[in-house]
Structure formats: structure tokens, C-alpha cells
Design a protein around this motif. Structure first.
Motif, PDB file in Angstrom:
ATOM      1  N   ILE A 186      -8.476  -1.980  -7.211  1.00  0.00           N
ATOM      2  CA  ILE A 186      -7.876  -0.603  -6.648  1.00  0.00           C
ATOM      3  C   ILE A 186      -6.541  -0.458  -6.569  1.00  0.00           C
ATOM      4  O   ILE A 186      -5.889   0.364  -5.652  1.00  0.00           O
ATOM      5  N   GLU A 187      -5.986  -1.094  -7.525  1.00  0.00           N
ATOM      6  CA  GLU A 187      -4.432  -0.803  -7.899  1.00  0.00           C
ATOM      7  C   GLU A 187      -3.440  -1.861  -6.951  1.00  0.00           C
ATOM      8  O   GLU A 187      -2.385  -1.087  -6.786  1.00  0.00           O
ATOM      9  N   LEU A 188      -3.989  -2.349  -6.080  1.00  0.00           N
ATOM     10  CA  LEU A 188      -3.087  -3.273  -5.160  1.00  0.00           C
ATOM     11  C   LEU A 188      -2.539  -4.291  -5.987  1.00  0.00           C
ATOM     12  O   LEU A 188      -3.198  -4.946  -7.008  1.00  0.00           O
ATOM     13  N   ALA A 189      -1.518  -5.194  -5.386  1.00  0.00           N
ATOM     14  CA  ALA A 189      -1.147  -6.352  -6.321  1.00  0.00           C
ATOM     15  C   ALA A 189      -2.296  -7.323  -5.954  1.00  0.00           C
ATOM     16  O   ALA A 189      -2.753  -7.555  -4.825  1.00  0.00           O
ATOM     17  N   THR A 190      -2.287  -8.195  -6.997  1.00  0.00           N
ATOM     18  CA  THR A 190      -3.432  -9.203  -7.025  1.00  0.00           C
ATOM     19  C   THR A 190      -3.115 -10.495  -5.834  1.00  0.00           C
ATOM     20  O   THR A 190      -3.945 -10.991  -5.217  1.00  0.00           O
ATOM     21  N   ILE A 191      -1.710 -10.368  -5.447  1.00  0.00           N
ATOM     22  CA  ILE A 191      -1.251 -11.590  -4.436  1.00  0.00           C
ATOM     23  C   ILE A 191      -1.658 -10.847  -2.934  1.00  0.00           C
ATOM     24  O   ILE A 191      -1.994 -11.726  -2.182  1.00  0.00           O
ATOM     25  N   VAL A 192      -2.014  -9.550  -2.903  1.00  0.00           N
ATOM     26  CA  VAL A 192      -2.578  -9.102  -1.557  1.00  0.00           C
ATOM     27  C   VAL A 192      -3.854  -9.531  -1.533  1.00  0.00           C
ATOM     28  O   VAL A 192      -4.453 -10.204  -0.414  1.00  0.00           O
ATOM     29  N   LEU A 213       4.535   5.507  -5.252  1.00  0.00           N
ATOM     30  CA  LEU A 213       4.809   5.536  -6.846  1.00  0.00           C
ATOM     31  C   LEU A 213       3.770   6.526  -7.494  1.00  0.00           C
ATOM     32  O   LEU A 213       4.086   7.132  -8.512  1.00  0.00           O
ATOM     33  N   ALA A 214       2.735   6.880  -6.832  1.00  0.00           N
ATOM     34  CA  ALA A 214       1.580   7.571  -7.481  1.00  0.00           C
ATOM     35  C   ALA A 214       2.185   9.205  -7.205  1.00  0.00           C
ATOM     36  O   ALA A 214       1.851   9.981  -8.166  1.00  0.00           O
ATOM     37  N   VAL A 215       2.678   9.307  -6.032  1.00  0.00           N
ATOM     38  CA  VAL A 215       3.348  10.686  -5.878  1.00  0.00           C
ATOM     39  C   VAL A 215       4.311  10.865  -7.060  1.00  0.00           C
ATOM     40  O   VAL A 215       4.346  12.170  -7.589  1.00  0.00           O
ATOM     41  N   VAL A 216       5.269  10.078  -6.807  1.00  0.00           N
ATOM     42  CA  VAL A 216       6.472  10.159  -7.995  1.00  0.00           C
ATOM     43  C   VAL A 216       6.025  10.400  -9.527  1.00  0.00           C
ATOM     44  O   VAL A 216       6.600  11.027 -10.073  1.00  0.00           O
ATOM     45  N   VAL A 230       0.888  -1.092  -0.112  1.00  0.00           N
ATOM     46  CA  VAL A 230       0.175  -0.023   0.004  1.00  0.00           C
ATOM     47  C   VAL A 230       0.836   1.181   0.103  1.00  0.00           C
ATOM     48  O   VAL A 230       0.674   2.250  -0.841  1.00  0.00           O
ATOM     49  N   LEU A 231       1.955   1.393   0.836  1.00  0.00           N
ATOM     50  CA  LEU A 231       2.815   2.429   0.805  1.00  0.00           C
ATOM     51  C   LEU A 231       3.384   2.591  -0.205  1.00  0.00           C
ATOM     52  O   LEU A 231       3.785   3.916  -0.775  1.00  0.00           O
ATOM     53  N   GLY A 232       4.065   1.502  -0.890  1.00  0.00           N
ATOM     54  CA  GLY A 232       4.709   1.577  -2.283  1.00  0.00           C
ATOM     55  C   GLY A 232       3.837   2.031  -3.291  1.00  0.00           C
ATOM     56  O   GLY A 232       4.386   2.877  -4.087  1.00  0.00           O
ATOM     57  N   ARG A 264      -7.239   9.054  -2.768  1.00  0.00           N
ATOM     58  CA  ARG A 264      -7.964   7.931  -3.363  1.00  0.00           C
ATOM     59  C   ARG A 264      -7.256   6.460  -3.262  1.00  0.00           C
ATOM     60  O   ARG A 264      -7.872   5.353  -2.801  1.00  0.00           O
ATOM     61  N   ILE A 265      -5.998   6.199  -3.461  1.00  0.00           N
ATOM     62  CA  ILE A 265      -5.241   5.077  -2.988  1.00  0.00           C
ATOM     63  C   ILE A 265      -5.411   4.718  -1.569  1.00  0.00           C
ATOM     64  O   ILE A 265      -5.726   3.615  -1.445  1.00  0.00           O
ATOM     65  N   SER A 266      -5.140   5.841  -0.657  1.00  0.00           N
ATOM     66  CA  SER A 266      -5.195   5.478   0.611  1.00  0.00           C
ATOM     67  C   SER A 266      -6.591   4.882   1.177  1.00  0.00           C
ATOM     68  O   SER A 266      -6.832   3.968   1.671  1.00  0.00           O
TER      69      SER A 266
END
Length: 529
Positions: free
Chosen positions: A381-387, A308-311, A302-304, A327-329
Motif C-alpha cells: 500500500i506504498e508505506l515504508a516496510t519498516i512501518v 509526495l503523491a500530490v507533488v 503516511v502524510l509524507g 487511495r493512499i489515505s
């Protein structure tokens, strides 16, 4: 047929030589002879059907009349199943992974390391021989970008390639030129289908692996280590980011500020698949250190994504997109919060419904459906599928089924599927490691610097776990970047903030952190026993 037979005959002779060498080494009572020889023999065996499949189209031009007669006979009553290529491919990968595990076991190394390394050998041998399938696999990200451009624009492959590759890549011998030739050649359908199937089997394998890892834990256990996991995740983001920024500024002073930020963000990534497999191989999933790493990996993801969105926002628009961060948070918090609070209740109700529809198979089908559905939802929601797969494993348990204790457990039912497909993921990761990246001294210097920073940054992350916990193992478990690191690096290349040299260095860093983790983590865990 002549060309295909020549390739097979050469491989047969090579296999015979290897067998003889194995016997000689074995007679001298070497402990390394059989594993190393078996690896080489497996590579030859694996290449035989692929070589014949790929060589056949090349020989076709010399046997036009025979092929025409064969086609006529085929149309009259024969049958050709394009999926047959995929079946032999899967059979080969399963056997190759098996040999890799066996060789690793003989050398007292984790099984996953054997799968990764045999993938490296197989992929590079096929790539050096110029086999189309191996070229596709080695550049799977580029091929995927080209296919997406074709679908998006409706242009031909050649025209779409001009929007994906540089002029140098499209020149003769460049990767763009090679992919166009493969994807428009006489066996394009077979090659693309086989590469796509590998990717599908690989993705299914890592989802099943993380679901199985989730099954061995629970929401309650994860909450118990939640504070420590949060601390590990935060330090595991901040330390690599800070060290990466300083290293990038020192070694690449001509890069822009957004480029330095993006390189730093790439070093923050963590891929828990490798670590989870090591814990499972060592039957150590119930250790507190495993719970902390898994919890930290979810938070890290999540933090990554937020970083990434910021950068990416800074690179693309020159400003921080606060709305994207919010939105991501919020979506991530909503997803994880719902899983933690309501997940088990929903799973219990779903198990009853599926049990009503199919009582005999609900203990297999419902957990799989949950794993796939939550993986899809996490991706949305743009998290990794493995999560999502890991979350599904957390909320599904034996108590939700009326036949508890009467038949096989969920883990026993799904384990055979995981044992087939999870190794495909690790073999495919190995096959995408291009050893040619190690030939450029400047790239290697940069890659080694990134690798050292990436390792130190994650080892430091184990310190907040506190006394009484194996802090070194926690840090080592956070090291591998895996497919997550490759995704980050690929995004940087696609938006133009990372050039080919820096991208290659990042890929080498991902490779090294992925390969060194299994033996290092095994050593660290056994050190505490």
C-alpha cells in the motif's frame, strides 16, 4: 596471482605501520589513539579479502595458461560456490561494524554513529581506489535502476543504460560507463551478487530493528500519546515544507514551481531507524519521548506519502490527482486501523496455529513471519516496510504463547539476528556517502541551507508535545532523513524535476541530518537525566 598478492602485501605493510603508530600513540597515553588506529586497521583488514577477490580477474589476463589449467581441474572434480563471496563479505561487514561500535564507545558516542562513520571511511577508500564493489555500492540506486531497465525491456546492459543515464554519464569516466564495465566484466556475477547481498542484509537488518522497537511498546501505549504524536507529525511536515519552499525560491529562483514544491516535499521526510537505534543503545525505549517520536514517525510516513503523491502529480500532469490522495489515505487508514483494533487478536490466533505446527520454535518463527508479512503488506500500500515491521512488533507479545515465562522471551530469541544484520544497514548507509560531494562550493552552500532548514523544521515539531515532555529531544529525534530522504530525492531525479547539482545538495543534506542526530540526541537525552 601476482597482482592479487601485491595488493595484499601492500595492505599488510600498511597494517604494520598503523599498528606501530597505535603503539606509539598508546604509549603517550592518548585516549584517541587506539580507537582511531583500530578504525584504520579494520579498514585495511576489510579490504584485504575484497582486494584479492577483485584483483584476481585483472591478473587473469597475464596468467591465461594457469587459469585454464585451474579451470580444467575445477571441472574434473572441484567445486566453486558463488555464495562464498557473500559469506566473506558479511564476515567483514560484521567485524567492521564491531570495530566502529568499539571506537564510538571509547569516544563516548552512540554505537550507531561508529557504524555510520566507519561505513563512510570504508566506502570512500574503496571508491577512491576504484574497486568495482565499492563503486556499485556507492551508486546502488543507479545500479538498481539499470538492472530494472534490463529486466523490464529485455535489452542488453549497454542498451538499457542509454535509457537510464545521460550522455555525460555514459562518457568515459562517467558513472554509467563505469557501471556498464563492472556489470559486463569478467567478475560481474560476483560483484552484482555481493552488492545485492549487502542490500538484502541491510533491508533485513532495519526491519528486525523496527520490529524489536515495536516489541518494546504496545498499541495501548501508542494510543495514549496519539494526540501529541499527531500534532508533532503535522508540524513536522508543515514546518519543513514551508521553510523549504521559501529557501528554494530564494536560492534557486530559476526553478519551476513544481521543482520548488518537490524540494519542499523532500525536506518533510523522516527516517526513524537512526533514532530508534539511539534509544535502544541508551535503554530509553520506555521513555514517553520515544513513544511520541515513534507514533509521529508512523503518521509522518503516511502524510509524507500523500504530499509526495500530490507533488509528483503536479510535476507529471500539471494537476493534483485527488483520486491518488484518497487511495493512499484510505489504504493507510485501513492498515493502521486494522493493526490497532484487530492486530492483537489476529496475532493470538496465529500464534496458536503455529504452536500446533511447531511448538518448539513457534516463539521465534511466528513473530518473524508476522514482521515479514506486515512489512510486505505495508509496502503493497506504498508505506515504508519498516512501518509494517514496527506494527508487527506492537501486536505480538509474550501473553500469546503458552510457554510464557518458561523459555526465552521473543526479544531474547530475535535479538541475536538483529545484532548481526542491523549494523549492516548503518554501515551500508555510510558506504553510500560520497565525500566528493563536499568539494563543490555551490553544492555545499545549497546543501547547508537545506540542512539548516531541515533541522529547524523538525525541532519546531517538538513544540506541540506540550509541557512536561522533552520537546527538544522529540524534535531532534525527527531530524534524520536517512533512506527515506534518499528515496524522495531519487524520485525527483528520475522524473527530471531535480538536476545533478540539486540532487547532490539533497544527498548531502540527508547525510548531515543522519550523522548529526545520534550525538545530538544522546546529549539531549542525558541532559534531562
Amino acid at each position: 596471482m601476482i597482482a592479487a598478492w601485491a595488493g595484499r602485501d601492500g595492505l599488510r605493510r600498511g597494517a604494520g605501520i598503523i599498528v606501530q603508530a597505535m603503539l606509539k600513540i598508546h604509549n603517550k597515553r592518548s585516549t584517541l589513539g587506539w580507537p582511531l588506529g583500530a578504525v584504520m586497521l579494520a579498514l585495511c583488514a576489510a579490504t584485504i579479502p575484497l582486494a584479492s577477490t577483485i584483483a584476481a580477474p585483472q591478473a587473469a589476463s597475464h596468467e591465461a595458461d594457469d587459469n585454464q589449467n585451474h579451470a580444467d581441474a575445477h571441472s574434473e572434480g572441484g567445486h566453486s560456490d558463488p555464495f562464498a563471496f557473500v559469506l566473506i563479505e558479511l564476515a567483514i561487514i560484521v567485524v567492521v561494524a564491531m570495530v566502529g561500535r568499539w571506537a564510538a564507545g571509547r569516544l563516548d558516542q552512540p554505537a550507531v554513529l561508529g557504524e555510520l562513520l566507519i561505513g563512510v571511511l570504508l566506502g570512500n577508500i574503496g571508491y577512491w581506489l576504484g574497486r568495482p564493489l565499492f563503486i556499485l555500492v556507492m551508486h546502488l540506486g543507479d545500479a538498481d535502476a539499470l538492472i530494472q531497465e534490463v529486466w523490464r525491456s529485455g535489452a542488453s546492459i549497454a542498451d538499457a543504460a542509454t535509457h537510464v543515464f545521460t550522455e555525460a554519464q555514459l562518457a568515459e569516466g562517467g558513472i554509467g560507463h563505469q557501471l556498464i564495465g563492472i556489470m559486463t566484466g569478467p567478475s560481474a556475477v560476483e560483484h552484482v551478487l555481493m552488492a545485492l547481498a549487502l542490500w538484502i542484509f541491510s533491508s533485513l537488518g532495519v526491519i528486525l530493528l523496527l520490529f524489536m522497537v515495536g516489541l518494546e511498546s504496545s498499541v495501548t501505549e501508542l494510543v495514549k500519546v496519539g494526540g501529541r504524536a499527531m500534532a508533532v507529525a503535522v508540524v513536522g511536515i508543515v514546518a519543513p515544507f514551508g521553510l523549504g519552499y521559501v529557501t528554494s525560491k530564494f536560492l534557486l529562483p530559476d526553478l519551476s514551481m513544481p521543482a520548488h514544491l518537490f524540494l519542499s516535499a523532500t525536506l518533510c521526510a523522516t527516517s526513524v531507524g537512526i533514532t530508534a537505534r539511539v534509544f535502544r543503545d541508551l535503554n530509553a525505549m520506555q521513555r514517553p519521548v520515544a513513544k511520541i517520536i515513534l507514533g509521529a514517525a508512523v503518521i509522518d510516513d503516511v502524510l509524507g506519502l500523500i504530499i509526495l503523491a500530490v507533488v509528483v502529480g503536479i510535476v507529471s500532469t500539471g494537476e493534483v490527482r485527488v483520486s491518488e490522495i484518497i487511495r493512499i489515505s484510505l489504504l493507510s487508514a485501513a492498515f493502521l486501523g486494522t493493526v490497532m483494533v484487530l492486530g492483537e487478536r489476529f496475532a493470538r490466533a496465529g500464534a496458536r496455529v503455529v504452536g500446533f505446527l511447531d511448538r518448539d520454535n513457534n516463539k521465534l518463527l511466528f513473530p518473524l513471519a508476522m514482521a515479514f508479512a506486515l512489512s510486505w503488506l505495508a509496502n503493497k500500500i506504498e508505506l515504508a516496510t519498516i512501518v509494517g515491521a514496527f506494527a508487527a512488533g506492537l501486536i505480538v507479545n509474550e501473553h500469546q504463547f503458552t510457554d510464557e515465562g518458561k523459555v526465552a522471551t521473543i526479544e531474547q530469541l530475535i535479538a541475536p539476528l538483529e545484532r548481526i544484520f542491523a549494523p549492516v544497514f548503518f554501515v551500508l548507509m555510510g558506504m553510500q556517502v560520497n565525500l566528493a560531494s563536499f568539494l563543490d562550493p555551490s553544492t555545499i552552500t545549497l546543501a547547508l541551507a537545506f540542512t539548516v532548514v531541515a533541522i529547524i523544521g523538525k525541532i519546531v515539531a517538538g513544540l506541540p508535545a506540550g509541557r512536561g515532555f522533552d520537546r527538544l529531544s522529540i524534535g531532534l529525534g525527527m531530524i534524520p532523513r536517512g533512506e527515506v530522504g534518499l528515496i524522495f530525492a531519487g524520485i525527483g531525479k528520475s522524473i527530471g524535476v531535480v538536476d545533478d547539482s540539486v540532487f547532490s545538495a539533497l544527498v548531502v543534506m540527508v547525510m548531515l541530518t543522519t550523522l548529526i542526530t545520534p550525538p545530538a540526541l544522546k546529549w539531549s537525552l542525558q541532559r534531562k537525566q
